[in-house]
Design a protein around this motif. Structure first.
Motif, PDB file in Angstrom:
ATOM      1  N   GLU A 187       0.819  -1.210   0.000  1.00 49.88           N
ATOM      2  CA  GLU A 187       0.000   0.000   0.000  1.00 49.88           C
ATOM      3  C   GLU A 187       0.853   1.260   0.000  1.00 49.88           C
ATOM      4  OE1 GLU A 187      -3.303   0.272  -0.209  1.00 49.88           O
ATOM      5  OE2 GLU A 187      -3.499  -1.893  -0.411  1.00 49.88           O
ATOM      6  N   GLU A 188       2.099   1.140   0.396  1.00 46.24           N
ATOM      7  CA  GLU A 188       2.959   2.315   0.498  1.00 46.24           C
ATOM      8  C   GLU A 188       3.677   2.593  -0.816  1.00 46.24           C
ATOM      9  OE1 GLU A 188       3.071   4.387   2.878  1.00 46.24           O
ATOM     10  OE2 GLU A 188       4.794   5.606   2.299  1.00 46.24           O
ATOM     11  N   CYS A 189       4.323   1.589  -1.412  1.00 42.99           N
ATOM     12  CA  CYS A 189       5.137   1.826  -2.604  1.00 42.99           C
ATOM     13  C   CYS A 189       4.571   1.150  -3.850  1.00 42.99           C
ATOM     14  CB  CYS A 189       6.570   1.358  -2.367  1.00 42.99           C
ATOM     15  SG  CYS A 189       6.747  -0.430  -2.208  1.00 42.99           S
ATOM     16  N   GLY A 190       3.531   0.324  -3.715  1.00 48.91           N
ATOM     17  CA  GLY A 190       2.906  -0.285  -4.870  1.00 48.91           C
ATOM     18  C   GLY A 190       3.614  -1.508  -5.399  1.00 48.91           C
ATOM     19  N   LEU A 191       4.589  -2.038  -4.676  1.00 52.72           N
ATOM     20  CA  LEU A 191       5.327  -3.219  -5.105  1.00 52.72           C
ATOM     21  C   LEU A 191       4.455  -4.456  -4.975  1.00 52.72           C
ATOM     22  CD1 LEU A 191       8.430  -4.102  -5.739  1.00 52.72           C
ATOM     23  CD2 LEU A 191       8.361  -4.898  -3.379  1.00 52.72           C
ATOM     24  N   HIS A 192       4.465  -5.296  -6.018  1.00 50.90           N
ATOM     25  CA  HIS A 192       3.723  -6.548  -5.968  1.00 50.90           C
ATOM     26  C   HIS A 192       4.609  -7.655  -5.417  1.00 50.90           C
ATOM     27  CE1 HIS A 192       0.989  -4.359  -8.606  1.00 50.90           C
ATOM     28  NE2 HIS A 192       0.081  -5.232  -8.239  1.00 50.90           N
ATOM     29  N   LEU A 193       4.050  -8.439  -4.530  1.00 56.37           N
ATOM     30  CA  LEU A 193       4.798  -9.546  -3.943  1.00 56.37           C
ATOM     31  C   LEU A 193       3.823 -10.611  -3.450  1.00 56.37           C
ATOM     32  CD1 LEU A 193       6.087  -8.539  -0.399  1.00 56.37           C
ATOM     33  CD2 LEU A 193       4.467  -7.177  -1.662  1.00 56.37           C
ATOM     34  N   PRO A 194       4.280 -11.866  -3.357  1.00 55.80           N
ATOM     35  CA  PRO A 194       3.392 -12.929  -2.863  1.00 55.80           C
ATOM     36  C   PRO A 194       2.988 -12.681  -1.420  1.00 55.80           C
ATOM     37  CG  PRO A 194       5.633 -13.747  -3.158  1.00 55.80           C
ATOM     38  CD  PRO A 194       5.582 -12.384  -3.774  1.00 55.80           C
ATOM     39  N   SER A 195       1.739 -13.057  -1.102  1.00 58.19           N
ATOM     40  CA  SER A 195       1.187 -12.746   0.220  1.00 58.19           C
ATOM     41  C   SER A 195       1.961 -13.425   1.337  1.00 58.19           C
ATOM     42  CB  SER A 195      -0.275 -13.165   0.285  1.00 58.19           C
ATOM     43  OG  SER A 195      -0.386 -14.551   0.055  1.00 58.19           O
ATOM     44  N   SER A 196       2.656 -14.543   1.007  1.00 62.08           N
ATOM     45  CA  SER A 196       3.430 -15.225   2.041  1.00 62.08           C
ATOM     46  C   SER A 196       4.632 -14.396   2.475  1.00 62.08           C
ATOM     47  CB  SER A 196       3.887 -16.591   1.518  1.00 62.08           C
ATOM     48  OG  SER A 196       4.626 -16.431   0.339  1.00 62.08           O
ATOM     49  N   GLU A 197       5.130 -13.539   1.569  1.00 58.93           N
ATOM     50  CA  GLU A 197       6.275 -12.700   1.901  1.00 58.93           C
ATOM     51  C   GLU A 197       5.847 -11.318   2.373  1.00 58.93           C
ATOM     52  OE1 GLU A 197       9.196 -12.580  -1.238  1.00 58.93           O
ATOM     53  OE2 GLU A 197       8.871 -14.686  -1.688  1.00 58.93           O
ATOM     54  N   ALA A 198       4.572 -11.001   2.191  1.00 58.02           N
ATOM     55  CA  ALA A 198       4.100  -9.672   2.539  1.00 58.02           C
ATOM     56  C   ALA A 198       3.814  -9.577   4.033  1.00 58.02           C
ATOM     57  CB  ALA A 198       2.833  -9.352   1.760  1.00 58.02           C
ATOM     58  N   ILE A 199       3.844  -8.369   4.530  1.00 57.34           N
ATOM     59  CA  ILE A 199       3.479  -8.104   5.917  1.00 57.34           C
ATOM     60  C   ILE A 199       2.049  -7.608   5.918  1.00 57.34           C
ATOM     61  CG2 ILE A 199       3.892  -6.574   7.866  1.00 57.34           C
ATOM     62  CD1 ILE A 199       6.894  -6.745   7.092  1.00 57.34           C
ATOM     63  N   GLN A 200       1.198  -8.314   6.635  1.00 60.05           N
ATOM     64  CA  GLN A 200      -0.224  -8.013   6.614  1.00 60.05           C
ATOM     65  C   GLN A 200      -0.603  -7.166   7.806  1.00 60.05           C
ATOM     66  OE1 GLN A 200      -2.523 -11.468   5.746  1.00 60.05           O
ATOM     67  NE2 GLN A 200      -4.453 -10.369   5.684  1.00 60.05           N
ATOM     68  N   SER A 201      -1.436  -6.168   7.520  1.00 63.94           N
ATOM     69  CA  SER A 201      -1.939  -5.308   8.588  1.00 63.94           C
ATOM     70  C   SER A 201      -3.421  -5.103   8.339  1.00 63.94           C
ATOM     71  CB  SER A 201      -1.187  -3.976   8.576  1.00 63.94           C
ATOM     72  OG  SER A 201      -1.752  -3.092   9.522  1.00 63.94           O
ATOM     73  N   GLY A 202      -4.231  -5.954   8.947  1.00 61.95           N
ATOM     74  CA  GLY A 202      -5.658  -5.927   8.676  1.00 61.95           C
ATOM     75  C   GLY A 202      -5.932  -6.431   7.267  1.00 61.95           C
ATOM     76  N   LYS A 203      -6.590  -5.605   6.441  1.00 62.79           N
ATOM     77  CA  LYS A 203      -6.841  -5.978   5.054  1.00 62.79           C
ATOM     78  C   LYS A 203      -5.689  -5.562   4.147  1.00 62.79           C
ATOM     79  CE  LYS A 203     -11.899  -5.952   4.834  1.00 62.79           C
ATOM     80  NZ  LYS A 203     -13.070  -5.247   4.258  1.00 62.79           N
ATOM     81  N   LEU A 204      -4.790  -4.750   4.639  1.00 64.37           N
ATOM     82  CA  LEU A 204      -3.726  -4.180   3.818  1.00 64.37           C
ATOM     83  C   LEU A 204      -2.466  -5.033   3.872  1.00 64.37           C
ATOM     84  CD1 LEU A 204      -4.220  -0.522   5.027  1.00 64.37           C
ATOM     85  CD2 LEU A 204      -5.176  -1.573   2.974  1.00 64.37           C
TER      86      LEU A 204
END
Ligand SMILES: [Zn+2]
Length: 87
Positions: free
Chosen positions: A49-66
């Motif tokens: 949500e901050e920089c628009g980079l696409h990445l797999p959800s397993s590597e992403a940091i989740q904060s609520g729905k974001l």
């Protein structure tokens, strides 16, 4: 006499090898399924949500729905705009 024992041993050995091969094959198939779901599974690509980079959800940091690419971007997104909570 001893020929019978050798044939019996060979039979047991072949049976045991086949059983081990079967177990190995089952484990190999399970591993392949897991790899396909994890690496090749493009069903769960998310955007930071901050920089628009696409990445797999397993590597992403989740904060609520974001989702965020790193904890710094999560903090940067959450900290400054305190007033507009309903985006
Ligand atoms: Zn980011």
């Amino acid at each position: 006499m001893s020929l019978l024992i050798i044939r019996l041993l060979v039979f047991v050995l072949v049976f045991w090898a086949g059983w081990r091969l079967w177990q190995y094959w089952q484990g190999f198939q399970n591993q392949r399924v897991e790899e396909q779901q994890g690496k090749d599974g493009h069903e769960s690509m998310v955007k930071c949500e901050e920089c628009g980079l696409h990445l797999p959800s397993s590597e992403a940091i989740q904060s609520g729905k974001l989702h965020f690419c790193c904890s710094e971007h999560r903090d940067a997104y959450n900290t400054p705009p305190r007033d507009d909570k309903d985006n």
